[in-house]
Write an enzyme that holds these catalytic residues in place. Structure first.
Site, PDB file in Angstrom:
ATOM      1  N   PHE A  25      14.770 -38.157   6.612  1.00  0.00           N
ATOM      2  CA  PHE A  25      16.449 -39.111   6.671  1.00  0.00           C
ATOM      3  C   PHE A  25      15.744 -40.381   6.015  1.00  0.00           C
ATOM      4  O   PHE A  25      17.015 -40.559   5.556  1.00  0.00           O
ATOM      5  CB  PHE A  25      15.217 -39.957   8.697  1.00  0.00           C
ATOM      6  CG  PHE A  25      15.918 -41.376   8.743  1.00  0.00           C
ATOM      7  CD1 PHE A  25      17.478 -40.914   8.382  1.00  0.00           C
ATOM      8  CD2 PHE A  25      15.505 -41.780   9.174  1.00  0.00           C
ATOM      9  CE1 PHE A  25      17.861 -42.557   8.729  1.00  0.00           C
ATOM     10  CE2 PHE A  25      15.638 -43.077   9.290  1.00  0.00           C
ATOM     11  CZ  PHE A  25      17.273 -43.536   9.474  1.00  0.00           C
ATOM     12  N   GLY A  72      12.087 -31.549   7.341  1.00  0.00           N
ATOM     13  CA  GLY A  72      13.349 -32.170   6.189  1.00  0.00           C
ATOM     14  C   GLY A  72      13.875 -31.217   6.697  1.00  0.00           C
ATOM     15  O   GLY A  72      13.658 -29.688   7.014  1.00  0.00           O
ATOM     16  N   ASP A  92       4.389 -28.624  -1.003  1.00  0.00           N
ATOM     17  CA  ASP A  92       3.907 -29.518   0.068  1.00  0.00           C
ATOM     18  C   ASP A  92       3.042 -29.841  -0.660  1.00  0.00           C
ATOM     19  O   ASP A  92       1.786 -29.036  -1.720  1.00  0.00           O
ATOM     20  CB  ASP A  92       2.455 -28.498   1.298  1.00  0.00           C
ATOM     21  CG  ASP A  92       1.906 -29.465   1.827  1.00  0.00           C
ATOM     22  OD1 ASP A  92       1.648 -30.130   1.869  1.00  0.00           O
ATOM     23  OD2 ASP A  92       1.612 -28.641   3.126  1.00  0.00           O
ATOM     24  N   VAL A  93       2.806 -31.445  -0.689  1.00  0.00           N
ATOM     25  CA  VAL A  93       1.848 -32.577  -1.633  1.00  0.00           C
ATOM     26  C   VAL A  93       0.897 -32.286  -0.857  1.00  0.00           C
ATOM     27  O   VAL A  93       0.052 -32.374  -2.147  1.00  0.00           O
ATOM     28  CB  VAL A  93       2.647 -33.843  -1.808  1.00  0.00           C
ATOM     29  CG1 VAL A  93       4.251 -34.100  -2.285  1.00  0.00           C
ATOM     30  CG2 VAL A  93       2.957 -34.337  -0.074  1.00  0.00           C
ATOM     31  N   LYS A 132      -3.467 -34.189   6.894  1.00  0.00           N
ATOM     32  CA  LYS A 132      -3.270 -33.454   5.290  1.00  0.00           C
ATOM     33  C   LYS A 132      -2.277 -34.417   4.283  1.00  0.00           C
ATOM     34  O   LYS A 132      -3.061 -35.201   3.525  1.00  0.00           O
ATOM     35  CB  LYS A 132      -2.931 -32.324   5.174  1.00  0.00           C
ATOM     36  CG  LYS A 132      -4.820 -31.090   5.649  1.00  0.00           C
ATOM     37  CD  LYS A 132      -4.879 -29.984   6.149  1.00  0.00           C
ATOM     38  CE  LYS A 132      -4.644 -29.286   4.594  1.00  0.00           C
ATOM     39  NZ  LYS A 132      -4.376 -27.809   5.123  1.00  0.00           N
ATOM     40  N   LYS A 135      -1.408 -41.622 -11.965  1.00  0.00           N
ATOM     41  CA  LYS A 135      -2.734 -41.873 -12.979  1.00  0.00           C
ATOM     42  C   LYS A 135      -2.522 -40.840 -14.362  1.00  0.00           C
ATOM     43  O   LYS A 135      -2.263 -41.756 -15.064  1.00  0.00           O
ATOM     44  CB  LYS A 135      -3.807 -41.792 -12.190  1.00  0.00           C
ATOM     45  CG  LYS A 135      -4.868 -42.248 -13.557  1.00  0.00           C
ATOM     46  CD  LYS A 135      -6.079 -42.341 -12.477  1.00  0.00           C
ATOM     47  CE  LYS A 135      -7.440 -42.511 -13.351  1.00  0.00           C
ATOM     48  NZ  LYS A 135      -7.978 -41.184 -14.261  1.00  0.00           N
ATOM     49  N   TYR A 163      -1.657 -40.607  13.030  1.00  0.00           N
ATOM     50  CA  TYR A 163      -0.556 -40.567  12.433  1.00  0.00           C
ATOM     51  C   TYR A 163      -1.095 -41.816  11.430  1.00  0.00           C
ATOM     52  O   TYR A 163      -0.871 -41.900  10.934  1.00  0.00           O
ATOM     53  CB  TYR A 163       0.442 -40.372  13.334  1.00  0.00           C
ATOM     54  CG  TYR A 163       2.196 -41.099  12.446  1.00  0.00           C
ATOM     55  CD1 TYR A 163       2.495 -40.425  11.376  1.00  0.00           C
ATOM     56  CD2 TYR A 163       2.334 -42.676  12.905  1.00  0.00           C
ATOM     57  CE1 TYR A 163       3.518 -41.214  10.342  1.00  0.00           C
ATOM     58  CE2 TYR A 163       3.369 -42.693  11.990  1.00  0.00           C
ATOM     59  CZ  TYR A 163       3.998 -42.089  11.122  1.00  0.00           C
ATOM     60  OH  TYR A 163       5.071 -42.998  10.273  1.00  0.00           O
ATOM     61  N   TYR A 212      -6.820 -47.423  -5.755  1.00  0.00           N
ATOM     62  CA  TYR A 212      -6.215 -46.557  -7.183  1.00  0.00           C
ATOM     63  C   TYR A 212      -5.882 -47.595  -7.809  1.00  0.00           C
ATOM     64  O   TYR A 212      -6.380 -47.854  -9.147  1.00  0.00           O
ATOM     65  CB  TYR A 212      -5.477 -45.771  -6.722  1.00  0.00           C
ATOM     66  CG  TYR A 212      -5.796 -44.220  -7.026  1.00  0.00           C
ATOM     67  CD1 TYR A 212      -5.874 -43.451  -8.334  1.00  0.00           C
ATOM     68  CD2 TYR A 212      -6.613 -43.425  -6.493  1.00  0.00           C
ATOM     69  CE1 TYR A 212      -6.969 -42.185  -8.140  1.00  0.00           C
ATOM     70  CE2 TYR A 212      -7.525 -42.361  -6.055  1.00  0.00           C
ATOM     71  CZ  TYR A 212      -7.538 -40.758  -7.809  1.00  0.00           C
ATOM     72  OH  TYR A 212      -7.550 -40.234  -7.526  1.00  0.00           O
ATOM     73  N   THR A 263      13.494 -47.831  12.030  1.00  0.00           N
ATOM     74  CA  THR A 263      14.374 -47.588  11.068  1.00  0.00           C
ATOM     75  C   THR A 263      15.054 -45.937  11.797  1.00  0.00           C
ATOM     76  O   THR A 263      14.500 -45.462  12.473  1.00  0.00           O
ATOM     77  CB  THR A 263      13.759 -47.509  10.044  1.00  0.00           C
ATOM     78  OG1 THR A 263      12.960 -48.141   9.300  1.00  0.00           O
ATOM     79  CG2 THR A 263      15.140 -47.139   9.149  1.00  0.00           C
TER      80      THR A 263
END
Length: 325
Positions: A12, A37, A57-58, A92, A106, A146, A160, A176
């Site tokens: 979304f 998604g 998949d990140v 994850k 980075k 979550y 970081y 939202t």
């Protein structure tokens, strides 16, 4: 031409961000594993030479060839139905996924914006919620997968920034709504609209006295865009402070749709926040942002989007248990 990587791009919010950055003249690299998604949200962009899509998949190693100027990390299940169904993946993507993307930022010397959430405040004891409130979260409750994923996400992002000097931004997103929400994702807006369009009574949990503050997606995207290009590294609330009880919101939906359903009541889900209202003083001060859409205008646009759904699509969502976010 500057390049931006947007994760969760077929979702979304991610798809609306893709639209905005294309409009602003960026080369957009969209990434999504499509677990929640939908490519339909992006199909209008596939013909463009300044857009490409990676099905990835990140939570696994992320590689993007060439230069990269900006990263917006929006990959995560965001509705209770999703993160209760896939709790491990939710944790994850908030931990491993964020770590991978911070490492990529980075390497590329890119600025990264992390999508956090009002859920970091849990069931708040402070009202309205300001960015310096630490929250009231049950780490082992059903919503903890979550909430804690997002809280860890903020922590590692700041680490970081402080340790590596990485350019980071953190947006805390409140409720939202708008076109491209999934009808069956369990969040309150599509849940109520879907029930109304199917001719069902609207389900309210508890006594319906819990509050939410709904921000139209165009306003949210504008706030995110401004924050990315600001110099502020700490979390910023982006949401609409116009607060309403769930019971009164259900009445608004019945009036908006012109239907005659009743409101029925069920037990309140565990750890469901009783109040949710953003203090947006920092957003006003730092990025000159506040919402422009009133709820009536935004809901009409959202209803028009859902009216385009077929009867079959509407029926697919009727068996879902709508736990409100």
């Amino acid at each position: 031409m500057q390049k931006v990587l947007i994760t969760g791009a077929a979702g979304f919010l991610g798809s609306h961000l893709c639209d905005r950055f294309i409009k602003e003249g960026f080369y957009v690299i969209a990434m999504d594993n499509l677990i929640t998604g939908d490519l339909k949200n992006l199909e209008h962009l596939f013909k463009l030479e300044t857009f490409e899509f990676y099905n990835h998949d990140v939570s696994k190693f992320v590689h993007v060839p060439g230069k990269l100027d900006y990263i917006l990390h929006f990959a995560s299940p965001a509705s209770p139905i999703d993160y209760l169904k896939i709790p491990i993946q939710t944790l994850k993507v908030g931990s491993l996924g964020t770590h991978n993307l911070l490492g990529l930022a980075k390497e590329k010397k890119a600025r990264i914006l992390i999508a956090s959430t009002s859920e970091v405040y849990g069931d708040p004891l402070v009202h309205p919620q300001t960015e310096d409130y630490y929250g009231n979260v049950n780490t082992i409750g059903p919503r903890g997968v979550y909430d804690e994923a997002k809280r860890f996400q903020e922590s590692i992002t700041m680490a970081y920034h402080t340790y590596h000097g990485l350019e980071t931004r953190i947006v805390r997103i409140f409720n939202t709504y708008g076109p491209r929400m999934r009808l069956n994702d369990g969040r309150v807006v599509p849940a109520f609209i879907g029930q109304a369009l199917r001719g069902e009574d609207l389900t309210v949990f508890g006594e319906g006295l819990q509050t939410r503050s709904f921000c139209y997606v165009d306003d949210l995207v504008e706030g995110i865009y401004r924050l990315l290009f600001s110099d502020y590294v700490y979390p910023v609330n982006i949401g609409n402070p116009d607060e309403i009880t769930i019971k009164d919101f259900a009445k608004e939906i019945i009036k908006l749709t012109g239907t005659k359903q009743k409101i029925i009541y069920k037990d309140l889900p565990t750890n469901d926040p009783l109040q949710r209202q953003p203090d947006i003083s920092k957003a006003k001060e730092i990025i000159g942002w506040e919402p422009k859409f009133d709820r009536n205008k935004g809901m009409k646009r959202t209803l028009d989007y859902f009216k385009e759904f077929s009867e079959e699509e509407l029926k697919k969502s009727e068996h879902r248990d709508f736990s409100k976010k």
